[in-house]
Design an enzyme around this catalytic site. Structure first.
Site, PDB file in Angstrom:
ATOM      1  N   ASP A 100      26.076  -0.374  47.233  1.00 54.10           N
ATOM      2  CA  ASP A 100      24.856   0.403  47.382  1.00 54.10           C
ATOM      3  C   ASP A 100      23.716  -0.550  47.605  1.00 54.10           C
ATOM      4  O   ASP A 100      23.811  -1.723  47.258  1.00 54.10           O
ATOM      5  CB  ASP A 100      24.571   1.115  46.053  1.00 54.10           C
ATOM      6  CG  ASP A 100      25.287   2.420  45.981  1.00 54.10           C
ATOM      7  OD1 ASP A 100      25.640   2.939  47.039  1.00 54.10           O
ATOM      8  OD2 ASP A 100      25.476   2.915  44.860  1.00 54.10           O
TER       9      ASP A 100
ATOM     10  N   ASP B  10      26.785   5.248  41.766  1.00 55.52           N
ATOM     11  CA  ASP B  10      26.145   5.722  40.548  1.00 55.52           C
ATOM     12  C   ASP B  10      26.132   7.240  40.455  1.00 55.52           C
ATOM     13  O   ASP B  10      26.238   7.789  39.390  1.00 55.52           O
ATOM     14  CB  ASP B  10      24.728   5.158  40.428  1.00 55.52           C
ATOM     15  CG  ASP B  10      24.007   5.173  41.750  1.00 55.52           C
ATOM     16  OD1 ASP B  10      24.328   6.049  42.576  1.00 55.52           O
ATOM     17  OD2 ASP B  10      23.143   4.315  41.950  1.00 55.52           O
TER      18      ASP B  10
ATOM     19  N   ASP C 167      29.600  10.027  44.063  1.00 49.73           N
ATOM     20  CA  ASP C 167      30.280   8.786  44.414  1.00 49.73           C
ATOM     21  C   ASP C 167      31.667   8.702  43.777  1.00 49.73           C
ATOM     22  O   ASP C 167      32.455   7.835  44.143  1.00 49.73           O
ATOM     23  CB  ASP C 167      29.480   7.566  43.924  1.00 49.73           C
ATOM     24  CG  ASP C 167      28.254   7.332  44.772  1.00 49.73           C
ATOM     25  OD1 ASP C 167      28.254   7.771  45.927  1.00 49.73           O
ATOM     26  OD2 ASP C 167      27.302   6.713  44.273  1.00 49.73           O
TER      27      ASP C 167
END
Lengths: 1019, 283
Positions: free
Chosen positions: A372, A712, A716
């Site tokens: 990310d 997070d 996901d």
């Protein structure tokens, strides 16, 4: 009952005028509700579910509101009736995600007792029992030995089983205790209301900006009542359980709750069965299969040989059993578990919490990290990065600890710009944070205002006090989302002018200006300056930064005297002809440690792929900043721009870097994606959705990579689960993500992943050493039986003695190898190829078994024959002596000197031999543990005493060996005899030989890489 | 599905690369040569250490006698399970015992003893020390004449009393090099008794030589190499009126002022137990 839900900004604690039935939707579980008086209702009451529907994908988002009301027998404005609501609750249960089902404890325990090696041990124990039964019924003397051995074997299996179970229990406990660190679900319930899990925003009131939260979508997603996509996951009129509302107001109808929500389904899918085996589990299984196979093979061969030679069936069975006991490395699994859990503990200290022990090693074999951006690579905090004033772009300090360089603040223009930035800002610090450094103080306000507040606080000092000096007269909040203006009195009481300050989108601000401040002088804003502004704006925008323009005007005191009534509605004050002060641009800057970490990954042969929901330009800018896109790498578009040719004509292979956005990704087939990943080493995915993250992970895995994924949000979880190692964020991560992940980063920092990779690689290396050490002694344990059966010498090594070596003296040294430092910079090597670089490869097994193990066997036999000869039994006499030696009725067997021995005297002599052989193995194993410290370097380079644990392990091994030998009572319990001191030194030459030989081997491996020697002898 | 490039190569024999079990012929040759050299070296080292170790050994006396503090005792005739069972009327049942004794006692015939051994001074150790480096070999041994067993010598009664239900059992002390079984001129002697419950059944015993002594002159033993013609002293026990048709568990032990009987674990150190049962149809 209410089922209409209004979503409000998360800054709820400062909004005072809240009417009843307003909900705050912040996190997957943290849902808050306030009563009419604005007090918190502190009772903790589990969720109540309004109602639910059965289907996962349905057309709720496509139908009209009236149809929706029909479907759920509800009212968009009034909600469900109480009766209906309680019916629904009864039907569907509370709105919570069911925790994943654990395996029952007894099954876990049973599994520990029924592994491949354990089964072999059970077979061995059963053989012992049968032998005991037969011998007992015959009344043979000494039949109780078999019984004792059987009991010992069972004890070994049960004890190692208990140990394994305890380790597993402890590691689950670590995870459980970790869960307690994370803020627990707290549900506040008010009257008969319920909290939503999924709502359709079919009833949006006014202008709603509902932002889907977490780091995944760092760009807020606005939600509208219109169905925009047939896929419920893509449409804008559904808000999912667990998303974070950052701003705005909305009303919705709950359509699903608990496990029936999409997140619930994802979570239950993610926690479901079908857990893929970790690479280390595969390695160990592979290894256990080989060992078990070899044990049975050897056992069976010698069973047949023994039968052929003419031993009785029962005796042959006992040989079979003894070979199994000698060949199975009983202590190995315990060693592996301990090594892994040691590393897990070490990692926990470095902010990586491993949920599954084996994940430690998986991390080490990672070859692709899909990371990310927000929060992982960046600080997750908008920060002022650049300023443009006096026609120069100034860089601000974006480091976390404000250690960077500041810019020149002497200009008059800067003072004006700073004043506008300080005054034209609604954000405030939460009180009582004076002790904290400015960047970490909590601010109430949106992201860019927060950035500006902290920036002014850092540059001009106390902003709050500064604002007080300029009394605020009127404030025009974002009348369009683009600008914000405030009118202030000036601080000088003699100067009666009013000051108007304004900020907003640069082009909108510029429209309203007629002059520009340069070096404190107000110059007319002509074409030249406009061009300069355009250039600066484009430059800053090109850096992926969010740019704001600032302007001000001192109002004519005659036209606007003191006490003039400003009307924010009518705008009875000038809004054009202003003076442009400058531009300030903001970005979420990368964390300080990330560029280094990315560089480390690069040298370690690990690809870092950025997958973000952000805008491609921002994504690219950050990627370039942290080194994911390296200097000089070009994308196809860059090449096209440089060569001035259309994008289609560019040879795709020329571009190292590639930025793909979600839209493009949607149109790509999986082959195209694979091809893109193959041909461009530096990849950035921007504007992607969580589903696409999963696609990217799958594509990487198709290319044979071991993929680590950070995440997070709840959405996901599938990607985290699919990845070989899912890494959840400890701070920003949702519980569902943490559940699905294998590892949790407590500090959300990408650099911690790299630490984890390093530790993972180290443990793989060290496990290799540990296993090599453990395997070696199986040969000197096995050869005594082979010689005993084939040459018929008195038995040199007993089963119980073997078990003592395996489970007592050698455990600590083999674990101590886990503390060994890396031999070289393991982060300069390529990740291991899980299909080729096995934990236990042929070279390791062959070297351990046929070379070091062989030397150890010779050491054992040398000591054995020495002890026999010195007590009166010459080596040649020993050969073929077995049947007489073991004849319990023969009380006067002659030795080489003509002395006569009773059976008991011979038995004690045999125990002496066991002990002597045991001591030989121990001495050689000390040498072995020393050589196993390194696989390539010389031990002198590695340092003998640097691994303190290993040194103490050797001392411990010697002490335990001495205890076993010289503790009174040992001969009759465990068959250890107090042997003569000099027999400890007989194997020493062989120990030295092992050490010298291995040094020669390592020297050859170092000197002639790639040579025959290297290929055959490097493990 | 995994896109494995290499497909499945045959492992056992790969005709494409001419690999047998993953190695080509030259690769096999090289590795086998390596191991040949390696094991020759190891074997050489083993033989060398063995040779050095054997050089340190004394040919006449073992380096250590840790296990032999108490000599074992054994009976003749000996059967697998330390039992003597027979029926005086049934010659077949005791024939093997007398035969075994005949064979065992043949070397003790006076003629052989006189020819090979010395007539020593009784009640004194027959010490033949080496003088420094010079070996005093071969060492002489003392005569143990078969006749000293008297009634159990098999000369007078060729059936050793088995026919008459008064069987002889010979007891010998295990040879241990250098062992001195008594001090102050006191020779060790053998006593026999029955286990408690059989105390009545054992009857009277007669010992030959008188008192059941192992005369000191037969000690110390110098090993089979130095003392080739060593005659192990014997004690014969004759059961004069043992009860018939009962199991009699007899335990004989050595009485000496230097030796102790072995511990719990060794039932044959300094003592010996056996079962005697004489069956008789016409009692």
């Amino acid at each position: 009952m209410i089922k209409n839900v209004v979503l409000q900004t998360t800054h709820f604690f400062y909004e005072k005028k809240i009417t009843k039935s307003i909900f705050y939707l912040q996190d997957s579980y943290n849902m808050f509700e306030m009563d009419g008086e604005g007090k918190w209702n502190a009772a903790y009451i589990p969720f109540i579910v309004p109602f639910t529907i059965g289907q996962f994908l349905q057309d709720d988002h496509e139908i009209t509101i009236e149809e929706l009301e029909m479907r759920y027998t509800t009212s968009v404005t009034k909600g469900l009736t109480s009766r209906m609501a309680s019916e629904v609750l009864e039907r569907d249960g509370p709105n919570e995600l069911l925790p994943p089902k654990g395996t029952p404890e007894y099954i876990k325990f049973a599994r520990q007792l029924a592994g491949g090696l354990q089964c072999l041990m059970w077979v061995a124990a059963v053989i012992c029992f049968i032998a005991f039964g037969i011998e007992f019924s015959r009344g043979t003397l000494g039949c109780f030995d078999d019984l004792y051995l059987a009991i010992t074997l069972i004890t070994v299996v049960v004890v190692t089983g208990c140990f394994g179970y305890y380790q597993e229990f402890k590691s689950t406990n670590i995870i459980a205790s970790f869960k307690n660190l994370v803020p627990q679900v707290k549900i506040w319930k008010y009257r008969k209301c319920m909290v939503i899990s999924v709502c359709i925003l079919g009833q949006l009131e006014a202008n709603l900006g509902l932002y889907l939260g977490g780091c995944w979508e760092s760009e807020p997603q606005s939600k509208t009542p219109e169905c925009t996509h047939e896929n419920p996951l893509e449409t804008k009129n559904i808000a999912f359980f667990s998303t974070t509302c950052l701003e705005g107001v909305a009303t919705g109808t709950v359509i699903n709750t608990g496990d029936r929500t999409i997140i619930g389904r994802i979570a239950s899918l993610a926690s479901g069965v079908g857990n893929e085996k970790t690479p280390i589990a595969i390695e160990i299984e592979h290894f256990v299969d080989i060992i078990a196979g070899l044990a049975i093979f050897f056992g069976f061969t010698f069973f047949v040989v023994a039968m052929f030679i003419g031993y009785a069936f029962l005796e042959a069975m006992i040989f079979f059993m003894a070979i199994v006991v000698a060949y199975v490395p009983e202590g190995l699994l315990a060693t592996v578990t301990v090594c892994l859990s040691l590393t897990a503990k070490r990692l926990a200290r470095k902010n990586c919490v491993v949920k599954n022990l084996e994940a430690v090693e998986t991390l080490g074999s990672t070859s692709v990290i899909c990371s990310d951006k927000t929060g992982t690579l960046t600080q997750n905090r908008m920060t002022v990065a650049h300023l443009w004033f006096d026609n120069v772009i100034h860089a601000a300090d974006t480091t976390e600890d404000q250690s960077g360089q500041s810019f020149d603040q002497s200009s008059e223009t800067w003072r004006s710009l700073a004043r506008v930035a300080a005054l034209c800002n609604r954000a405030i610090f939460k009180p009582n944070q004076e002790s904290l450094p400015i960047p970490s103080r909590i601010v109430v306000g949106d992201a860019s205002e927060t950035a500006l507040l902290k920036f002014t606080e850092l540059t001009i000092g106390n902003t709050m006090e500064y604002r007080e000096r300029f009394k605020k007269v009127v404030e025009v909040p974002f009348n369009s989302t683009n600008k914000f203006q405030v009118i202030h009195e000036l601080e000088d009481p003699l100067d009666l002018r009013y000051l108007l300050v304004m900020k907003g989108a640069p082009e909108r601000i510029l429209e309203r200006c007629s002059t520009i401040l340069i070096k404190g002088q107000e110059l007319p804003l002509d074409e030249q300056w406009r061009e300069a502004f355009q250039t600066a704006y484009m430059d800053l925008g090109g850096l992926g930064e969010r740019v704001l323009g600032f302007c001000h005007i001192y109002m004519n005191e005659k036209e606007f005297p003191r006490g003039y009534k400003f009307e924010s509605e009518e705008m009875n004050f000038p809004t054009s002809g202003l003076c442009f002060a400058g531009l300030i641009s903001m970005i979420d800057p990368p964390r300080a440690t990330v560029p280094d970490a990315v560089m480390k990954c690069r040298t370690a042969g690990i690809r870092v792929v950025m997958v973000t929901g952000d805008h491609p330009i921002t994504a690219r800018a950050i990627a370039a900043n942290v080194g994911i896109i390296s200097e000089g790498s070009e994308t196809i578009e860059d090449i096209a721009a440089r060569k001035r040719i259309p994008v289609e004509q560019v040879n795709k292979r020329d571009a190292r870097a590639c930025v793909i956005n979600g839209g493009q990704l949607k149109d790509m087939s999986s082959e195209e994606l694979d091809e893109a990943l193959r041909s461009h080493p530096e990849m950035v995915f921007a504007r992607t959705s969580p589903q696409q993250k999963l696609i990217i992970v799958e594509s990487c895995q198709r290319l044979g990579s071991i993929v680590a994924v950070t995440g997070d949000g709840v959405n996901d979880s599938p990607a985290l689960k699919k990845a070989d190692i899912g890494i959840a964020m400890g701070i920003a991560g949702s519980d569902a993500a943490k559940n699905a992940a294998d590892m949790i980063l407590l500090d959300d920092n990408f650099a911690s992943i790299v630490t984890g990779v390093e530790q993972g690689r180290l443990i793989f290396d060290n496990l290799k050493k540990s296993i090599a050490y453990t395997l070696t002694k199986n040969i000197p344990e096995l050869t005594p039986y082979l010689i005993y059966i084939t040459v018929s010498v008195p038995l040199p090594l007993g089963c119980i003695t073997i078990l003592f070596i395996e489970l007592a003296t050698d455990i600590f040294p083999s674990v101590s190898l886990a503390y060994e430092k890396a031999e070289s910079d393991i982060m300069h090597l390529k990740p291991r190829n899980p299909r080729k670089d096995r934990l236990v490869n042929e070279a390791l097994a062959v070297y351990s078994y046929f070379q070091i193990g062989a030397i150890q066997s010779f050491a054992g036999f040398t000591d054995y024959f020495t002890a026999m000869a010195q007590e009166g039994w010459y080596p040649l006499l020993c050969v073929g002596l077995r049947s007489q030696w073991e004849n319990v009725h023969l009380q006067d067997l002659q030795d080489s000197y003509g002395q006569e021995w009773t059976y008991a005297q011979r038995l004690y002599q045999e125990y002496t031999c066991y002990t002597v052989f045991f001591v030989s193995i121990e001495i050689c194993q000390i040498s072995d543990v020393l050589i196993r410290k390194t696989r390539r370097l010389s031990v002198f380079q590695q340092g003998f005493f640097r691994n303190k644990v290993l040194v103490s392990a050797i001392v411990f091994q010697l002490l335990l060996g001495n205890l076993l030998c010289y503790c009174p009572g040992m001969p009759n319990i465990f068959n250890f005899m107090p042997i003569r001191v000099q027999w400890w030194f007989v194997p020493v030459p062989y120990g030295i030989l092992i050490f010298v030989y291995d040094e020669i081997r390592k020297l050859g491996v170092r000197r002639y890489p790639g040579s025959w020697w290297d290929q055959e002898l490097y493990y | 599905m995994r896109a494995d490039t290499g497909a499945k190569e045959p492992y056992f024999w790969n005709p494409r690369t001419h690999e047998f079990l993953g190695r080509t012929a030259s690769s096999w040759g090289l590795i086998l040569l390596f191991y040949l050299v390696f094991y020759i070296f190891l074997g050489g080292m083993f033989i060398l250490t063995m040779y050095v170790m054997l050089l340190t050994l004394d040919d006449y006396k073992p380096t250590y006698q840790d296990r032999l503090a108490t000599p074992g005792m054994m009976i003749r005739p000996r059967s697998e399970a330390m039992e003597i069972l027979y029926n005086p009327q049934d010659t077949e049942s005791w024939d093997r015992y007398t035969e075994a004794l005949d064979i065992f006692l043949a070397p003790y015939n006076n003629s052989v003893q006189v020819q090979n051994n010395d007539d020593c001074l009784p009640d004194n150790y027959f010490i033949q020390e080496d003088s420094g480096e010079v070996r005093n070999n071969p060492k002489r041994s003392c005569q143990f004449n078969r006749t000293s067993l008297d009634a159990c010598s098999g000369i007078i009664d060729r059936t050793y009393g088995y026919q008459t239900g008064q069987p002889c059992v010979l007891i010998k002390l295990n040879r241990v090099i250098g062992m001195l079984p008594g001090k102050d001129g006191q020779s060790p002697y053998v006593t026999c008794g029955a286990k408690k419950e059989d105390a009545d059944a054992i009857g009277e015993l007669a010992f030959y030589p008188p008192n059941g002594t192992f005369n000191l002159m037969y000690f110390p033993y110098y090993g089979k190499k130095a003392q080739v013609n060593y005659s192990q002293p014997l004690v014969a026990v004759k059961f004069l009126n043992i009860s018939v048709n009962t199991d009699v568990n007899v335990e004989c032990k050595i009485n000496s002022n230097t030796l102790t009987t072995g511990g719990e674990r060794d039932k044959f150190a300094g003592r010996v137990s056996f079962k005697l049962r004489i069956t008789s149809s016409n009692n």
